[in-house]
Design a protein around this motif. Structure first.
Motif, PDB file in Angstrom:
ATOM      1  N   ALA A 118      29.105  13.670  29.657  1.00 30.13           N
ATOM      2  CA  ALA A 118      28.478  14.286  30.832  1.00 30.13           C
ATOM      3  C   ALA A 118      26.964  14.220  30.738  1.00 30.13           C
ATOM      4  O   ALA A 118      26.264  14.073  31.757  1.00 30.13           O
ATOM      5  CB  ALA A 118      28.936  15.740  30.966  1.00 30.13           C
ATOM      6  N   LEU A 119      26.447  14.299  29.526  1.00 32.59           N
ATOM      7  CA  LEU A 119      25.002  14.208  29.324  1.00 32.59           C
ATOM      8  C   LEU A 119      24.484  12.829  29.738  1.00 32.59           C
ATOM      9  O   LEU A 119      23.429  12.707  30.385  1.00 32.59           O
ATOM     10  CB  LEU A 119      24.671  14.483  27.858  1.00 32.59           C
ATOM     11  CG  LEU A 119      23.207  14.464  27.452  1.00 32.59           C
ATOM     12  CD1 LEU A 119      22.411  15.503  28.230  1.00 32.59           C
ATOM     13  CD2 LEU A 119      23.061  14.711  25.955  1.00 32.59           C
ATOM     14  N   MET A 120      25.232  11.777  29.400  1.00 31.53           N
ATOM     15  CA  MET A 120      24.818  10.425  29.781  1.00 31.53           C
ATOM     16  C   MET A 120      24.906  10.221  31.300  1.00 31.53           C
ATOM     17  O   MET A 120      24.045   9.552  31.889  1.00 31.53           O
ATOM     18  CB  MET A 120      25.689   9.382  29.071  1.00 31.53           C
ATOM     19  CG  MET A 120      25.604   9.427  27.547  1.00 31.53           C
ATOM     20  SD  MET A 120      23.919   9.378  26.883  1.00 31.53           S
ATOM     21  CE  MET A 120      23.417   7.713  27.312  1.00 31.53           C
ATOM     22  N   VAL A 121      25.914  10.799  31.941  1.00 30.77           N
ATOM     23  CA  VAL A 121      26.035  10.709  33.401  1.00 30.77           C
ATOM     24  C   VAL A 121      24.901  11.491  34.065  1.00 30.77           C
ATOM     25  O   VAL A 121      24.325  11.044  35.067  1.00 30.77           O
ATOM     26  CB  VAL A 121      27.407  11.231  33.870  1.00 30.77           C
ATOM     27  CG1 VAL A 121      27.488  11.257  35.393  1.00 30.77           C
ATOM     28  CG2 VAL A 121      28.529  10.372  33.302  1.00 30.77           C
ATOM     29  N   THR A 122      24.572  12.652  33.503  1.00 31.33           N
ATOM     30  CA  THR A 122      23.468  13.454  34.015  1.00 31.33           C
ATOM     31  C   THR A 122      22.171  12.661  33.973  1.00 31.33           C
ATOM     32  O   THR A 122      21.367  12.687  34.917  1.00 31.33           O
ATOM     33  CB  THR A 122      23.303  14.742  33.182  1.00 31.33           C
ATOM     34  OG1 THR A 122      24.505  15.503  33.269  1.00 31.33           O
ATOM     35  CG2 THR A 122      22.143  15.578  33.692  1.00 31.33           C
ATOM     36  N   HIS A 123      21.957  11.940  32.886  1.00 32.66           N
ATOM     37  CA  HIS A 123      20.748  11.131  32.760  1.00 32.66           C
ATOM     38  C   HIS A 123      20.710  10.029  33.813  1.00 32.66           C
ATOM     39  O   HIS A 123      19.648   9.727  34.383  1.00 32.66           O
ATOM     40  CB  HIS A 123      20.667  10.521  31.357  1.00 32.66           C
ATOM     41  CG  HIS A 123      19.462   9.676  31.138  1.00 32.66           C
ATOM     42  ND1 HIS A 123      19.491   8.292  31.245  1.00 32.66           N
ATOM     43  CD2 HIS A 123      18.174  10.000  30.846  1.00 32.66           C
ATOM     44  CE1 HIS A 123      18.292   7.811  31.013  1.00 32.66           C
ATOM     45  NE2 HIS A 123      17.467   8.815  30.759  1.00 32.66           N
ATOM     46  N   LEU A 124      21.867   9.424  34.083  1.00 33.28           N
ATOM     47  CA  LEU A 124      21.934   8.409  35.137  1.00 33.28           C
ATOM     48  C   LEU A 124      21.543   8.998  36.483  1.00 33.28           C
ATOM     49  O   LEU A 124      20.792   8.383  37.258  1.00 33.28           O
ATOM     50  CB  LEU A 124      23.353   7.822  35.219  1.00 33.28           C
ATOM     51  CG  LEU A 124      23.768   6.842  34.116  1.00 33.28           C
ATOM     52  CD1 LEU A 124      25.257   6.550  34.206  1.00 33.28           C
ATOM     53  CD2 LEU A 124      22.959   5.542  34.221  1.00 33.28           C
ATOM     54  N   LYS A 125      22.037  10.195  36.786  1.00 38.48           N
ATOM     55  CA  LYS A 125      21.702  10.878  38.039  1.00 38.48           C
ATOM     56  C   LYS A 125      20.210  11.214  38.088  1.00 38.48           C
ATOM     57  O   LYS A 125      19.568  11.086  39.143  1.00 38.48           O
ATOM     58  CB  LYS A 125      22.529  12.159  38.153  1.00 38.48           C
ATOM     59  CG  LYS A 125      24.021  11.942  38.335  1.00 38.48           C
ATOM     60  CD  LYS A 125      24.346  11.553  39.760  1.00 38.48           C
ATOM     61  CE  LYS A 125      25.854  11.517  39.985  1.00 38.48           C
ATOM     62  NZ  LYS A 125      26.191  11.161  41.386  1.00 38.48           N
ATOM     63  N   PHE A 126      19.671  11.648  36.971  1.00 44.14           N
ATOM     64  CA  PHE A 126      18.255  11.982  36.898  1.00 44.14           C
ATOM     65  C   PHE A 126      17.398  10.755  37.204  1.00 44.14           C
ATOM     66  O   PHE A 126      16.400  10.830  37.938  1.00 44.14           O
ATOM     67  CB  PHE A 126      17.920  12.529  35.506  1.00 44.14           C
ATOM     68  CG  PHE A 126      16.453  12.568  35.190  1.00 44.14           C
ATOM     69  CD1 PHE A 126      15.612  13.475  35.814  1.00 44.14           C
ATOM     70  CD2 PHE A 126      15.917  11.684  34.256  1.00 44.14           C
ATOM     71  CE1 PHE A 126      14.251  13.492  35.518  1.00 44.14           C
ATOM     72  CE2 PHE A 126      14.567  11.701  33.957  1.00 44.14           C
ATOM     73  CZ  PHE A 126      13.731  12.606  34.593  1.00 44.14           C
ATOM     74  N   ARG A 127      17.772   9.596  36.656  1.00 45.00           N
ATOM     75  CA  ARG A 127      16.996   8.372  36.864  1.00 45.00           C
ATOM     76  C   ARG A 127      16.964   7.969  38.349  1.00 45.00           C
ATOM     77  O   ARG A 127      16.046   7.271  38.790  1.00 45.00           O
ATOM     78  CB  ARG A 127      17.591   7.238  36.041  1.00 45.00           C
ATOM     79  CG  ARG A 127      17.160   7.225  34.569  1.00 45.00           C
ATOM     80  CD  ARG A 127      15.671   6.916  34.440  1.00 45.00           C
ATOM     81  NE  ARG A 127      15.243   6.741  33.065  1.00 45.00           N
ATOM     82  CZ  ARG A 127      15.107   5.572  32.457  1.00 45.00           C
ATOM     83  NH1 ARG A 127      15.404   4.459  33.106  1.00 45.00           N
ATOM     84  NH2 ARG A 127      14.677   5.513  31.215  1.00 45.00           N
ATOM     85  N   LYS A 128      17.969   8.404  39.108  1.00 38.89           N
ATOM     86  CA  LYS A 128      18.030   8.056  40.530  1.00 38.89           C
ATOM     87  C   LYS A 128      17.430   9.145  41.423  1.00 38.89           C
ATOM     88  O   LYS A 128      17.421   9.005  42.650  1.00 38.89           O
ATOM     89  CB  LYS A 128      19.487   7.809  40.937  1.00 38.89           C
ATOM     90  CG  LYS A 128      20.132   6.617  40.243  1.00 38.89           C
ATOM     91  CD  LYS A 128      21.591   6.467  40.647  1.00 38.89           C
ATOM     92  CE  LYS A 128      22.237   5.278  39.924  1.00 38.89           C
ATOM     93  NZ  LYS A 128      23.679   5.137  40.278  1.00 38.89           N
ATOM     94  N   SER A 129      16.963  10.225  40.822  1.00 36.72           N
ATOM     95  CA  SER A 129      16.503  11.390  41.593  1.00 36.72           C
ATOM     96  C   SER A 129      15.025  11.286  41.967  1.00 36.72           C
ATOM     97  O   SER A 129      14.268  10.491  41.403  1.00 36.72           O
ATOM     98  CB  SER A 129      16.723  12.671  40.789  1.00 36.72           C
ATOM     99  OG  SER A 129      15.838  12.723  39.687  1.00 36.72           O
TER     100      SER A 129
END
Length: 444
Positions: free
Chosen positions: A369-380
């Protein structure tokens, strides 16, 4: 109600040792024997590969932390980028995981003290350690940091001693009870112990040895100069992995052929005994006692901050004491952890191995979930507008590779007979929490 703020009282020295302490535990001191037995010298490559993905996960965590270091725990980023329901499920899972780890470590502490005091009831030692570490955690965050610093230092000293002894013995070709020590001892009996499932199981064991490395992400809101301290602590992890894990395991297999190790005993004990140190068992017992106390200390810190974060500024767990510490949240966590003392008093046999494995399986989901969160952050928009002091190299491809690795470990857990039941229990836990989160009207 305005949420009270934690104070930044952890120094670079504290955070560096906390990060290091998170990567060194009983998985190395006690579990390395079984890892060597399953993989042979190939365990070195397995630790390097696993260490690479753990480092990638930590770099993703570091990038999130420096983007907003005011957040008390990294689960807050998951709630921000994955939604309130995901934050609820992952937050309570992380809290429970550390509670169960603390219960297991507290039980282990009682067993380690029993080694020296066989006539004293185990529960007395468990209660004593819990009370002492609880007192340290509610006094001041500096007290926690200082305690963790010295716990980590003891573990480091034991590992460095192992490495130095191993390489000196090989350099001078010293004799032991099993023969003459050579560097070639590392590979002369073959490089791989087993192929197939046994080798894959070693990946699982290497991963579990790193559990807790993310703990540095709980300290961000109480760290002095986090933009400097957090990146430095995280970047040094890969070097520590190479020195302490690879160095220690190499020394162990140089001093004594890897084929001679038993998976039922600490390889450190076996090595020190083999070179004639008769007090080896007592020395290692002290080191693993320190490792267990360190984990319990970290558990009290983590579970208190998690409850403080999950309270969302409401209720008793959102209150800080005069030292800016979530005392009520730590107290509640300590009481829950302390239930294991009562259970151990009623049922002397350790019944927590099943539950501990369940907790370990949940950490795979947390890391994923931490890696998915980082992916979302990069697109924010936050990423596009912000200044980037610390980035995950190779993202998003690094994220995808790490997710594939974590899923592979999860499959190994699911299809290994010894851990199938615990993995299924972890899946059930997530389903139940997800259902609860879905029916909570307060979530958007």
């Amino acid at each position: 109600m305005a949420k009270e703020k934690l104070e930044r009282n952890l120094s670079q020295r504290h955070v560096s040792m906390i990060a290091l302490g998170g990567t060194i535990g009983t998985g190395l001191f006690l579990g390395a024997g079984e890892s060597i037995q399953k993989a042979g010298p190939a365990i070195l490559l397995i630790y390097i590969v696993t260490g690479f993905f753990i480092f990638a996960m930590m770099r993703a965590l570091g990038e999130l932390l420096v983007s907003d270091s005011s957040k008390p725990v990294f689960i807050d980023f998951m709630e921000q980028y994955l939604g309130q329901r995901a934050g609820f499920v992952l937050g309570w899972t992380y809290w429970l995981g550390w509670i169960i780890i603390a219960m297991a470590e507290l039980t282990a502490i009682g067993n380690y003290m029993h080694f020296w005091f066989p006539t004293t009831p185990v529960w007395i030692w468990e209660l004593a350690f819990l009370v002492i570490l609880y007192g340290i955690n509610i006094t001041a965050v500096e007290a926690f940091g200082e305690t963790e610093f010295w716990f980590s230092l003891i573990k480091i000293f034991a590992i460095v001693a192992m490495i130095v002894v191993g390489f000196i013995m090989a350099a001078f070709q010293m004799k032991t009870s099993v023969g003459v020590t050579h560097f070639s001892t590392l590979w002369q009996h073959g490089l791989v112990a087993h192929h197939g499932h046994q080798l894959l199981a070693a990946f699982q064991m290497a991963f579990f040895a790193f559990l807790g490395v993310e703990f540095v992400g709980i300290t961000a809101a109480e760290t002095k100069d986090p933009l400097k301290t957090i990146p430095k602590a995280i970047d040094s992890i890969v070097i520590r992995i190479l020195i302490f894990y690879i160095g220690a395991l190499s020394a162990i297999m140089i001093i004594q052929p890897w084929t001679d190790y038993s998976g039922q005993m600490s390889p450190f004990v076996q090595v020190f005994s083999g070179i004639g140190i008769t007090s080896a068992a007592g020395i290692i017992n002290f080191v693993v006692l320190t490792a267990a106390a360190s984990s319990l200390n970290s558990s009290l810190f983590t579970t208190g901050r998690m409850l403080y974060s999950l309270s969302e500024g409401k209720g008793p767990f959102a209150k800080l004491n005069r030292h800016a510490i979530p005392m009520k949240a730590i107290s509640f966590s300590a009481v829950i952890i302390g239930l294991v003392i009562v259970l151990n008093y009623i049922f002397p046999n350790d019944a927590f191995s099943l539950v501990t494995s369940t907790a370990s399986a949940t950490f795979l989901v947390i890391y994923g979930a931490l890696m998915v969160t980082h992916l979302k952050f990069r697109k924010s928009a936050n990423y596009r507008k912000g200044k980037h002091y610390f980035r995950l190299p190779g993202a998003p491809y690094t994220n995808y590779l790490t997710l594939i690795f974590l899923f592979g470990i999860f499959l190994i857990l699911l299809f290994t007979p010894a851990t199938t039941v615990t993995t299924v229990l972890a899946i059930i836990w997530f389903i139940v929490l997800t259902v609860i989160a879905f029916y909570r009207k307060s979530f958007k």
